[in-house]
Design a protein around this motif. Sequence first.
Motif, mmCIF file in Angstrom:
data_model
loop_
_atom_site.group_PDB
_atom_site.id
_atom_site.type_symbol
_atom_site.label_atom_id
_atom_site.label_comp_id
_atom_site.label_asym_id
_atom_site.label_seq_id
_atom_site.Cartn_x
_atom_site.Cartn_y
_atom_site.Cartn_z
ATOM 1 N N MET A 6 0.828 -1.207 0.000
ATOM 2 C CA MET A 6 0.000 0.000 0.000
ATOM 3 C C MET A 6 0.861 1.255 0.000
ATOM 4 O O MET A 6 0.509 2.251 -0.625
ATOM 5 C CB MET A 6 -0.945 0.007 1.206
ATOM 6 C CG MET A 6 -2.097 -0.973 1.105
ATOM 7 S SD MET A 6 -3.118 -0.718 -0.350
ATOM 8 C CE MET A 6 -3.934 0.818 0.079
ATOM 9 N N GLN A 7 1.983 1.184 0.710
ATOM 10 C CA GLN A 7 2.907 2.330 0.688
ATOM 11 C C GLN A 7 3.382 2.579 -0.739
ATOM 12 O O GLN A 7 3.455 3.718 -1.201
ATOM 13 C CB GLN A 7 4.097 2.065 1.605
ATOM 14 C CG GLN A 7 3.729 2.040 3.080
ATOM 15 C CD GLN A 7 4.778 1.353 3.939
ATOM 16 O OE1 GLN A 7 5.797 0.880 3.438
ATOM 17 N NE2 GLN A 7 4.527 1.279 5.228
ATOM 18 N N ALA A 8 3.677 1.475 -1.437
ATOM 19 C CA ALA A 8 4.140 1.620 -2.825
ATOM 20 C C ALA A 8 3.034 2.199 -3.701
ATOM 21 O O ALA A 8 3.286 3.072 -4.537
ATOM 22 C CB ALA A 8 4.617 0.267 -3.358
ATOM 23 N N VAL A 9 1.806 1.720 -3.491
ATOM 24 C CA VAL A 9 0.672 2.248 -4.270
ATOM 25 C C VAL A 9 0.541 3.752 -4.027
ATOM 26 O O VAL A 9 0.404 4.540 -4.961
ATOM 27 C CB VAL A 9 -0.652 1.531 -3.879
ATOM 28 C CG1 VAL A 9 -1.855 2.234 -4.474
ATOM 29 C CG2 VAL A 9 -0.621 0.069 -4.308
ATOM 30 N N LEU A 68 9.560 7.103 7.438
ATOM 31 C CA LEU A 68 10.759 7.462 6.692
ATOM 32 C C LEU A 68 10.600 7.174 5.215
ATOM 33 O O LEU A 68 11.125 7.872 4.365
ATOM 34 C CB LEU A 68 11.962 6.713 7.253
ATOM 35 C CG LEU A 68 12.280 7.062 8.717
ATOM 36 C CD1 LEU A 68 13.364 6.157 9.257
ATOM 37 C CD2 LEU A 68 12.686 8.515 8.847
ATOM 38 N N ARG A 69 9.823 6.137 4.930
ATOM 39 C CA ARG A 69 9.619 5.799 3.525
ATOM 40 C C ARG A 69 8.728 6.827 2.831
ATOM 41 O O ARG A 69 8.964 7.209 1.686
ATOM 42 C CB ARG A 69 8.980 4.409 3.428
ATOM 43 C CG ARG A 69 8.698 3.987 2.029
ATOM 44 C CD ARG A 69 8.604 2.489 1.893
ATOM 45 N NE ARG A 69 8.462 2.124 0.498
ATOM 46 C CZ ARG A 69 7.691 1.132 0.063
ATOM 47 N NH1 ARG A 69 7.023 0.397 0.935
ATOM 48 N NH2 ARG A 69 7.609 0.868 -1.209
ATOM 49 N N LEU A 70 7.701 7.271 3.537
ATOM 50 C CA LEU A 70 6.700 8.118 2.889
ATOM 51 C C LEU A 70 6.955 9.611 3.056
ATOM 52 O O LEU A 70 6.602 10.404 2.195
ATOM 53 C CB LEU A 70 5.309 7.810 3.458
ATOM 54 C CG LEU A 70 4.767 6.395 3.241
ATOM 55 C CD1 LEU A 70 3.394 6.269 3.887
ATOM 56 C CD2 LEU A 70 4.681 6.070 1.754
ATOM 57 N N GLY A 71 7.544 9.993 4.189
ATOM 58 C CA GLY A 71 7.523 11.401 4.556
ATOM 59 C C GLY A 71 8.537 12.263 3.829
ATOM 60 O O GLY A 71 9.709 11.920 3.756
ATOM 61 N N ASP A 72 8.078 13.400 3.313
ATOM 62 C CA ASP A 72 9.016 14.451 2.909
ATOM 63 C C ASP A 72 9.440 15.212 4.158
ATOM 64 O O ASP A 72 10.569 15.665 4.273
ATOM 65 C CB ASP A 72 8.352 15.426 1.934
ATOM 66 C CG ASP A 72 7.963 14.747 0.631
ATOM 67 O OD1 ASP A 72 8.832 14.096 0.037
ATOM 68 O OD2 ASP A 72 6.790 14.846 0.235
ATOM 69 N N GLN A 73 8.477 15.368 5.057
ATOM 70 C CA GLN A 73 8.727 16.009 6.340
ATOM 71 C C GLN A 73 8.082 15.147 7.416
ATOM 72 O O GLN A 73 7.046 14.536 7.175
ATOM 73 C CB GLN A 73 8.073 17.396 6.386
ATOM 74 C CG GLN A 73 8.682 18.398 5.434
ATOM 75 C CD GLN A 73 10.022 18.904 5.935
ATOM 76 O OE1 GLN A 73 10.176 19.281 7.093
ATOM 77 N NE2 GLN A 73 11.016 18.891 5.059
#
Length: 352
Positions: free
Chosen positions: A214-217, A240-245
Amino acid sequence: MDKTNAHDATRPAVGVDIKNLYKVFGDQPKKMMPLIAEGISKDELRDKHHHILGLRNINLSINPGAIQVIMGLSGSGKSTLVRHINRLIDPTAGEVWINGKDIIRLNRWALRRFRREQTAMVFQKFALFPHMTVIENVEFGLRVRGISYKKRRVTAQHWIERVGLAGYEHSFPNQLSGGMQQRVGLARAMANDAPILLMDEAFSALDPLIRTDMQAVLLDLQQELAKTIVFITHDLDEALRLGDQVAILRDGEVVQQGAPQEILLQPADDYVANFVRDVNRGRVIRCRTLVVPGPIVEGPDLGANLTLEEAARQLGSTGHDQANVIGNKGQHLGSLTIGQILAAMVEPSKAG
Ligand SMILES: Nc1ncnc2c1ncn2[C@@H]1O[C@H](COP(=O)(O)OP(=O)(O)OP(=O)(O)O)[C@@H](O)[C@H]1O
Ligand SMILES: [Mg+2]
């Protein structure tokens, strides 16, 4: 991409500016404000004054098109914070600026319209309508907005395919796995085409593998959509994988905010350090974060985007003990020694 108008790419991304936001739960929240200004603790406010300090002086600027992660222990105020962004909760004090307006001051009519057009929410407990099929769930928001049957079906179908659920259009939620239900939730949020997406522990109920999927999606959709996403999670790897901030909350206060790597390399205090302690640093920190500016050295080239783990492996296989770090366009950024790479992989640096 798209003949269906499922997403209007010309629509600009929308930022969110939260200013001096306070939320006190209880009978007379405003009366507590002077005590809070004097710095009373959350525990004392609860024990002596029977009010709960939900949020204390939150200031957070979320850039248009960025993924802002909110982390913190249970009860630290994450859900309370995100619910201020679509004003499911009214603050005790403070402002939330979106599109040039303080949404805290919108009247009921304007607020309803703002919610419908500017925000979509994905919950942990999917919150699908059990008596509606997948496609009916996905098109629901469009139906409420009075979009014609034909148009909303095309849009809903597009998003069902985008989240990998083609063939399940006419299934009911209870016929789907948890991961599939969450995809329906995501498709429903996307179908609204709102520029702000609020995700409160949206993936937390999923099995680890499905969660990674789901993170990849989400990242894949985000490449195309550049929405402004506020993503709440307990899980640091996910953050850490998803966040810009990333912003870290404790007892209703932001204790640190910054790029994920900053938080990892320079935790502001022990609470944050505890969060980041178990992260696999070698897989998260990238060469660009560590690079030491300077002249070209005798050694191989490493891409600035390589993780330290990959960099150590590549450098190790060449027999050199230092390497040049090269940016996206092939430009020289500086160098790194194997010692610097290995040290950053194992040792939480307190250097500021
Ligand atoms: N409606 C309410 N009435 C009273 N107190 C509340 C209410 N909603 C939240 N709180 C309190 O506000 C604080 C923050 O709660 P919140 O739900 O935002 O935490 P959270 O970080 O989302 O936690 P979790 O990770 O468990 O979801 C908690 O102390 C909670 O007890
Ligand atoms: Mg919560």
